[in-house]
Design a protein around this motif. Structure first.
Motif, PDB file in Angstrom:
ATOM      1  N   LEU A 150       0.833  -1.205   0.000  1.00  0.00           N
ATOM      2  CA  LEU A 150       0.000   0.000   0.000  1.00  0.00           C
ATOM      3  C   LEU A 150       0.870   1.259   0.000  1.00  0.00           C
ATOM      4  O   LEU A 150       0.573   2.234  -0.709  1.00  0.00           O
ATOM      5  CB  LEU A 150      -0.920   0.002   1.217  1.00  0.00           C
ATOM      6  CG  LEU A 150      -1.994  -1.091   1.262  1.00  0.00           C
ATOM      7  CD1 LEU A 150      -2.790  -0.985   2.553  1.00  0.00           C
ATOM      8  CD2 LEU A 150      -2.928  -0.997   0.053  1.00  0.00           C
ATOM      9  N   HIS A 151       1.930   1.237   0.797  1.00  0.00           N
ATOM     10  CA  HIS A 151       2.857   2.378   0.843  1.00  0.00           C
ATOM     11  C   HIS A 151       3.434   2.666  -0.543  1.00  0.00           C
ATOM     12  O   HIS A 151       3.479   3.827  -0.980  1.00  0.00           O
ATOM     13  CB  HIS A 151       3.977   2.070   1.841  1.00  0.00           C
ATOM     14  CG  HIS A 151       5.201   2.912   1.668  1.00  0.00           C
ATOM     15  ND1 HIS A 151       5.253   4.244   2.017  1.00  0.00           N
ATOM     16  CD2 HIS A 151       6.423   2.596   1.155  1.00  0.00           C
ATOM     17  CE1 HIS A 151       6.454   4.726   1.743  1.00  0.00           C
ATOM     18  NE2 HIS A 151       7.173   3.745   1.224  1.00  0.00           N
ATOM     19  N   LEU A 152       3.864   1.624  -1.238  1.00  0.00           N
ATOM     20  CA  LEU A 152       4.470   1.804  -2.559  1.00  0.00           C
ATOM     21  C   LEU A 152       3.445   2.303  -3.581  1.00  0.00           C
ATOM     22  O   LEU A 152       3.746   3.173  -4.410  1.00  0.00           O
ATOM     23  CB  LEU A 152       5.099   0.496  -3.035  1.00  0.00           C
ATOM     24  CG  LEU A 152       6.304   0.005  -2.214  1.00  0.00           C
ATOM     25  CD1 LEU A 152       6.753  -1.380  -2.694  1.00  0.00           C
ATOM     26  CD2 LEU A 152       7.457   1.001  -2.305  1.00  0.00           C
ATOM     27  N   ARG A 153       2.233   1.775  -3.524  1.00  0.00           N
ATOM     28  CA  ARG A 153       1.206   2.194  -4.484  1.00  0.00           C
ATOM     29  C   ARG A 153       0.761   3.631  -4.227  1.00  0.00           C
ATOM     30  O   ARG A 153       0.507   4.387  -5.174  1.00  0.00           O
ATOM     31  CB  ARG A 153       0.022   1.232  -4.439  1.00  0.00           C
ATOM     32  CG  ARG A 153       0.387  -0.179  -4.896  1.00  0.00           C
ATOM     33  CD  ARG A 153      -0.825  -1.077  -5.003  1.00  0.00           C
ATOM     34  NE  ARG A 153      -1.713  -0.652  -6.096  1.00  0.00           N
ATOM     35  CZ  ARG A 153      -2.832  -1.283  -6.420  1.00  0.00           C
ATOM     36  NH1 ARG A 153      -3.206  -2.350  -5.730  1.00  0.00           N
ATOM     37  NH2 ARG A 153      -3.582  -0.853  -7.409  1.00  0.00           N
ATOM     38  N   LEU A 154       0.670   4.021  -2.965  1.00  0.00           N
ATOM     39  CA  LEU A 154       0.351   5.426  -2.652  1.00  0.00           C
ATOM     40  C   LEU A 154       1.474   6.346  -3.109  1.00  0.00           C
ATOM     41  O   LEU A 154       1.216   7.435  -3.649  1.00  0.00           O
ATOM     42  CB  LEU A 154       0.120   5.585  -1.151  1.00  0.00           C
ATOM     43  CG  LEU A 154      -1.195   5.031  -0.602  1.00  0.00           C
ATOM     44  CD1 LEU A 154      -1.178   5.047   0.918  1.00  0.00           C
ATOM     45  CD2 LEU A 154      -2.384   5.843  -1.126  1.00  0.00           C
ATOM     46  N   ARG A 155       2.704   5.930  -2.909  1.00  0.00           N
ATOM     47  CA  ARG A 155       3.851   6.739  -3.348  1.00  0.00           C
ATOM     48  C   ARG A 155       3.822   6.941  -4.857  1.00  0.00           C
ATOM     49  O   ARG A 155       4.069   8.051  -5.355  1.00  0.00           O
ATOM     50  CB  ARG A 155       5.159   6.042  -2.940  1.00  0.00           C
ATOM     51  CG  ARG A 155       6.415   6.850  -3.256  1.00  0.00           C
ATOM     52  CD  ARG A 155       7.647   5.976  -3.192  1.00  0.00           C
ATOM     53  NE  ARG A 155       7.596   4.914  -4.195  1.00  0.00           N
ATOM     54  CZ  ARG A 155       8.486   3.936  -4.297  1.00  0.00           C
ATOM     55  NH1 ARG A 155       9.478   3.860  -3.414  1.00  0.00           N
ATOM     56  NH2 ARG A 155       8.383   3.016  -5.243  1.00  0.00           N
ATOM     57  N   ASP A 156       3.506   5.890  -5.599  1.00  0.00           N
ATOM     58  CA  ASP A 156       3.450   5.996  -7.055  1.00  0.00           C
ATOM     59  C   ASP A 156       2.345   6.938  -7.517  1.00  0.00           C
ATOM     60  O   ASP A 156       2.409   7.498  -8.617  1.00  0.00           O
ATOM     61  CB  ASP A 156       3.238   4.609  -7.683  1.00  0.00           C
ATOM     62  CG  ASP A 156       4.451   3.699  -7.514  1.00  0.00           C
ATOM     63  OD1 ASP A 156       5.539   4.227  -7.218  1.00  0.00           O
ATOM     64  OD2 ASP A 156       4.300   2.478  -7.653  1.00  0.00           O
ATOM     65  N   ARG A 157       1.309   7.130  -6.697  1.00  0.00           N
ATOM     66  CA  ARG A 157       0.216   8.029  -7.038  1.00  0.00           C
ATOM     67  C   ARG A 157       0.487   9.463  -6.574  1.00  0.00           C
ATOM     68  O   ARG A 157      -0.375  10.334  -6.686  1.00  0.00           O
ATOM     69  CB  ARG A 157      -1.090   7.538  -6.408  1.00  0.00           C
ATOM     70  CG  ARG A 157      -1.673   6.296  -7.071  1.00  0.00           C
ATOM     71  CD  ARG A 157      -2.806   5.720  -6.249  1.00  0.00           C
ATOM     72  NE  ARG A 157      -3.504   4.653  -6.968  1.00  0.00           N
ATOM     73  CZ  ARG A 157      -4.746   4.736  -7.420  1.00  0.00           C
ATOM     74  NH1 ARG A 157      -5.439   5.838  -7.248  1.00  0.00           N
ATOM     75  NH2 ARG A 157      -5.296   3.723  -8.054  1.00  0.00           N
ATOM     76  N   GLY A 158       1.666   9.700  -6.023  1.00  0.00           N
ATOM     77  CA  GLY A 158       1.989  11.035  -5.550  1.00  0.00           C
ATOM     78  C   GLY A 158       1.471  11.339  -4.164  1.00  0.00           C
ATOM     79  O   GLY A 158       1.405  12.499  -3.759  1.00  0.00           O
ATOM     80  N   ASN A 159       1.107  10.289  -3.399  1.00  0.00           N
ATOM     81  CA  ASN A 159       0.591  10.454  -2.041  1.00  0.00           C
ATOM     82  C   ASN A 159       1.419   9.603  -1.078  1.00  0.00           C
ATOM     83  O   ASN A 159       0.930   8.609  -0.539  1.00  0.00           O
ATOM     84  CB  ASN A 159      -0.884  10.019  -1.975  1.00  0.00           C
ATOM     85  CG  ASN A 159      -1.825  11.192  -2.023  1.00  0.00           C
ATOM     86  OD1 ASN A 159      -1.513  12.263  -1.514  1.00  0.00           O
ATOM     87  ND2 ASN A 159      -2.968  11.004  -2.632  1.00  0.00           N
ATOM     88  N   PRO A 160       2.660   9.976  -0.834  1.00  0.00           N
ATOM     89  CA  PRO A 160       3.490   9.137   0.033  1.00  0.00           C
ATOM     90  C   PRO A 160       3.019   9.144   1.481  1.00  0.00           C
ATOM     91  O   PRO A 160       2.907  10.190   2.111  1.00  0.00           O
ATOM     92  CB  PRO A 160       4.879   9.795  -0.092  1.00  0.00           C
ATOM     93  CG  PRO A 160       4.591  11.218  -0.463  1.00  0.00           C
ATOM     94  CD  PRO A 160       3.363  11.178  -1.322  1.00  0.00           C
ATOM     95  N   LEU A 192      -6.046  13.222   3.659  1.00  0.00           N
ATOM     96  CA  LEU A 192      -7.380  12.977   3.121  1.00  0.00           C
ATOM     97  C   LEU A 192      -7.308  12.550   1.655  1.00  0.00           C
ATOM     98  O   LEU A 192      -8.098  11.719   1.202  1.00  0.00           O
ATOM     99  CB  LEU A 192      -8.242  14.226   3.271  1.00  0.00           C
ATOM    100  CG  LEU A 192      -8.554  14.629   4.722  1.00  0.00           C
ATOM    101  CD1 LEU A 192      -9.337  15.917   4.757  1.00  0.00           C
ATOM    102  CD2 LEU A 192      -9.310  13.522   5.437  1.00  0.00           C
ATOM    103  N   SER A 193      -6.343  13.100   0.926  1.00  0.00           N
ATOM    104  CA  SER A 193      -6.156  12.672  -0.462  1.00  0.00           C
ATOM    105  C   SER A 193      -5.696  11.224  -0.511  1.00  0.00           C
ATOM    106  O   SER A 193      -6.116  10.452  -1.381  1.00  0.00           O
ATOM    107  CB  SER A 193      -5.143  13.581  -1.154  1.00  0.00           C
ATOM    108  OG  SER A 193      -4.948  13.200  -2.494  1.00  0.00           O
ATOM    109  N   ALA A 194      -4.841  10.834   0.442  1.00  0.00           N
ATOM    110  CA  ALA A 194      -4.376   9.449   0.491  1.00  0.00           C
ATOM    111  C   ALA A 194      -5.528   8.498   0.780  1.00  0.00           C
ATOM    112  O   ALA A 194      -5.568   7.382   0.259  1.00  0.00           O
ATOM    113  CB  ALA A 194      -3.275   9.309   1.550  1.00  0.00           C
ATOM    114  N   VAL A 195      -6.481   8.921   1.623  1.00  0.00           N
ATOM    115  CA  VAL A 195      -7.655   8.089   1.907  1.00  0.00           C
ATOM    116  C   VAL A 195      -8.448   7.842   0.626  1.00  0.00           C
ATOM    117  O   VAL A 195      -8.914   6.728   0.367  1.00  0.00           O
ATOM    118  CB  VAL A 195      -8.539   8.737   2.989  1.00  0.00           C
ATOM    119  CG1 VAL A 195      -9.865   7.980   3.133  1.00  0.00           C
ATOM    120  CG2 VAL A 195      -7.812   8.756   4.324  1.00  0.00           C
TER     121      VAL A 195
END
Length: 296
Positions: free
Chosen positions: A28-38, A60-63
Motif C-alpha cells: 500500500l505504501h508503494l502504491r500510494l507513493r506511485d500516485r503522488g501520495n506518500p 485525506l487525499s491518500a484516503v
C-alpha cells in the motif's frame, strides 16, 4: 456518533478492507507513493490500529486513493473520517513567489481588491484545462475549483494572476459557474492582476463549493507558452492539462515546480497524443506548471 467512535469505525473499516485485499502495508505504501501520495508504513499501521487518524489535505487525499487501491466504493472510507478532522487547522497562507517585488505587489493587489484574509479556505482541488492556439500560445484556460470553508462563513474568493510582460489589458473572464465576477484590479506596475469571484450562496464552515470560469486571451494580450498554478497552502489535488492543436505539438514540453524559497525542479512532461498534463496531491505552497516551445 462521537468523533472518537467515528475514528474507531474508520480504523475497523480500513483494517477489514486491507485484509480483504490481501495487500501488505508495504505494498500500500508503494502504491500510494506511485500516485503522488506518500504515506509511511508506520502511519498506515497507526491508521489501521486506530492509534492515529488521517488529517490534513495530503492525508485525506491518500484516503481517497486507498479506496481505489483497496477496491472500495468512492467515499466508503472518507465518510468515516470525522468532520472535526476534516476541517482541522489550516496553516497560515504564504505568498508562493520568491521574488520580493512579486510578493509586495501581490499583497498590494489583495488590498486594492478589498479581499478578506483567506484564512478559512481549504483548497480541495484545482483543475486547469488549457487550450493552445495555432501560434503555440495559450488561447484560453478553464478553471474548475473545489474549496472548503473551515470556519465562519465565506462569500467570495480573490485570485491573483502574474504576467510575463507588462500590460494594461485584462484577461476576459467568461462562463462563470457557481459565482459571479464581482471586481477586478490591474496593479499599476503592469504585471499583476486580480479578480474576486462572489459565490452564488455564502458557504458555511464544513461546507464545500464548486465554481468554474474561463480566462480568454484577447488580441494584444501578452502571449504565453506556459501554464501554471500558484497556491499559498497545501491543496488536496492540483491538475493542469494542456491541449495542443493538430500538427502544432511542441518540440519540447516540461513540468516544473517552484518552491516558495525560489528552488526549481523540472522534468519532461507526461504527453498523451496532443495533451500534456501534470498532477500533484498535497502540493503547496509553491508554483506547479507546464511550459513548452518550438525549435522554429
Amino acid at each position: 456518533m462521537t468523533a472518537e467512535g467515528q475514528r474507531t469505525e474508520f480504523a475497523t473499516a480500513l483494517r477489514d478492507a486491507i485484509a480483504a485485499s490481501g495487500q501488505s502495508l508495504t505494498q500500500l505504501h508503494l502504491r500510494l507513493r506511485d500516485r503522488g501520495n506518500p504515506v509511511s508504513i508506520a502511519t498506515l499501521s497507526y491508521w489501521r490500529s486506530g492509534e492515529r487518524h488521517p488529517e490534513g489535505a495530503s492525508s485525506l487525499s491518500a484516503v481517497d486513493d486507498l479506496e481505489q487501491i483497496l477496491g472500495q466504493r468512492p467515499g466508503a472510507l472518507a465518510a468515516l473520517v470525522s468532520r472535526t478532522v476534516r476541517l482541522g487547522g489550516l496553516p497560515a497562507p504564504r505568498v508562493p513567489f520568491d521574488d520580493e517585488t512579486e510578493r509586495r505587489e501581490t499583497e498590494e493587489t489583495f488590498a486594492a481588491l478589498g479581499a478578506a484574509p483567506q484564512t478559512a479556505i481549504r483548497d480541495i482541488s484545482t483543475h486547469m484545462s488549457v487550450m493552445v492556439g495555432d501560434d503555440g500560445a495559450i488561447d484560453r484556460t478553464t478553471y474548475r475549483c473545489l474549496v472548503q470553508v473551515t470556519s465562519g462563513t465565506v462569500s467570495e474568493l480573490p485570485l491573483i494572476d502574474v504576467d510575463e510582460e507588462q500590460t494594461d489589458a485584462f484577461l476576459l473572464i467568461t462562463d462563470v459557474v457557481g459565482g459571479t465576477l464581482d471586481r477586478e484590479y490591474r496593479h499599476p506596475a503592469g504585471r499583476l492582476s486580480g479578480i474576486v469571484i462572489a459565490f452564488d450562496e455564502p458557504v458555511a464552515a464544513g461546507e464545500t463549493t464548486l465554481f468554474e470560469f474561463t480566462e480568454v486571451y484577447p488580441p494584444g494580450y501578452p502571449r504565453r507558452r506556459s501554464a501554471w498554478h500558484a497556491t499559498a497552502r497545501p491543496s488536496k489535488e492540483t491538475l493542469i492539462s494542456v491541449r495542443f492543436p493538430a500538427e502544432r505539438e511542441p518540440d519540447w514540453c516540461e513540468e516544473y515546480v517552484e518552491s516558495e524559497d525560489g528552488e526549481e525542479w523540472t522534468a519532461p512532461a507526461t504527453m498523451s497524443g496532443r495533451v500534456a498534463h501534470t498532477v500533484r496531491h498535497g502540493f503547496g505552497p509553491g508554483v506547479l506548471g507546464l511550459r513548452w516551445g518550438y525549435l522554429d
